[in-house]
Enzyme design. Structure first.
Site: not given
Length: 357
Positions: A140, A238, A249, A234, A118, A182, A242, A224, A245, A262
């Site tokens: 993330k 935030r 993606h 997010e 956990r 990026e 993206n 960031k 992205h 990427h």
């Protein structure tokens, strides 16, 4: 050594940026490191950096998981392999997970740390430019599903991030440039002065000048960190991180996480998003040209792959940024500013993609 603080209350941590940090890794940390440690890496990285790290970890109970190298291996199968090692070794809730590698390693290691017992301590040692300025910061974590990237994951912050600039010396040219995409993103969405600095220092960045790289990495991490501190999960600001992205993606998923890196996919995605913003009269043509020229100056792709509109739509609709069935796009509205838009007609998006691919 530069330090950047990520302010998240009791989950706050520091990013350390400098040279020759890996051989003295334990000494660099302001807190005691866990006795039981699992280092997750891959063969490409371990041949260069595992030995100096293990020397620093002498005296700890260390297990190693060398996952296969590639985005396609950021999977539930790899996750299960890591879990098997932890369980077979009898590791407990006081253990720690160290990610030694790029974004794929970091994302998988963070997801393992977030779910084993956990949640156990997690440490990032990003070794690629892309992971140093993006995926290692902000918490993330995820694995991919065949139908979409990062669909299975969690927000889980590391205890620290140690960025050793020396690790960039073993990057391929392609992977180095992937990270530059990026870095450009941060200037486009948040800091016009940084964007201008990038325009003025493309030669130094292309030559991998250490001083220019250190500043670019530090400023990217600062941006960031500021954004994550204001919107960790997010809900608003935030989402601007993206930029490119949603389209990127889709490119990665359609090409089975192998043909495009990427960063290459994000660069093409930034162009599609910027052109979409220009076509819908949010971004002026001069700023669009500056964005495209900067990406070209850094030898990044400005055209995406050709595929049917329905394929684009199918992949984008699996994106995590879809809300209430609506596609949401991050669009630059000026150099240093962006907004999330959900009111663009599909035929407009399709026309822009056709033009940009």
């Amino acid at each position: 050594m530069a330090e950047v603080n990520v302010s998240l209350g009791e989950r706050s941590y520091t990013i350390y940026i400098g040279n020759a940090l890996l051989p003295n890794y334990v000494e660099r940390l302001p807190h005691k490191l866990n006795q039981q440690l699992l280092v997750i890496t891959n063969p490409t990285i371990s041949q260069y950096y595992l030995k100096p790290l293990l020397k620093s970890l002498a005296g700890h109970q260390v297990k190693i998981f060398e996952m296969r190298d590639g985005e396609q291996f950021k999977s539930l199968d790899s996750y299960a392999e890591a879990m098997d090692i932890l369980i077979d070794a009898g590791f407990n809730r006081d253990c720690g997970i160290i990610a030694l590698g790029g974004g794929v390693v970091g994302d998988l290691a963070g997801f393992v740390a977030s779910t084993f017992q956990r949640g156990v301590d997690f440490y990032q040692i990003p070794t690629t430019l892309l992971s140093q300025v993006d995926s290692s910061v902000g918490g993330k974590t995820a694995v991919n599903h065949p139908q979409g990237k990062n669909l299975i994951g969690a927000f889980y912050q590391p205890k620290s991030v140690v960025i050793d600039i020396d690790c960039l010396q073993t990057l391929t040219e392609r992977d180095f440039r992937s990270g530059l995409a990026e870095i450009v993103k941060y200037g486009v969405i948040y800091d016009a002065n940084f964007f201008e600095w990038l325009e003025q220092h493309t030669e130094e960045l292309n030559l991998q000048d250490p001083a220019a790289l250190t500043y670019a990495i530090q400023r990217s991490c600062e941006i960031k960190a500021e954004v994550v501190a204001l919107d960790e999960r997010e809900k608003g600001l935030r989402a601007l991180l993206n930029l490119g992205h949603t389209f990127g993606h889709a490119i990665e998923a359609a090409t089975e996480y192998g043909a495009w890196t990427h960063g290459e996919a994000v660069a093409a995605g930034i162009i599609i998003a910027s052109k979409l913003s220009e076509v819908t009269q949010r971004l002026n043509s001069s700023d669009f040209r500056r964005i495209k020229d900067l990406l070209l100056a850094l030898s990044l792709p400005t055209k995406g792959p050709q595929m049917p509109w329905q394929d684009w739509l199918d992949y984008m609709q699996r994106d995590k940024k879809v809300k209430d069935g609506q596609l949401h796009f991050v669009l630059p509205v000026a150099i240093g500013q962006a907004e999330v838009v959900s009111t663009v007609e599909h035929n407009t998006v399709a026309a822009v993609i056709t033009e940009c691919c």
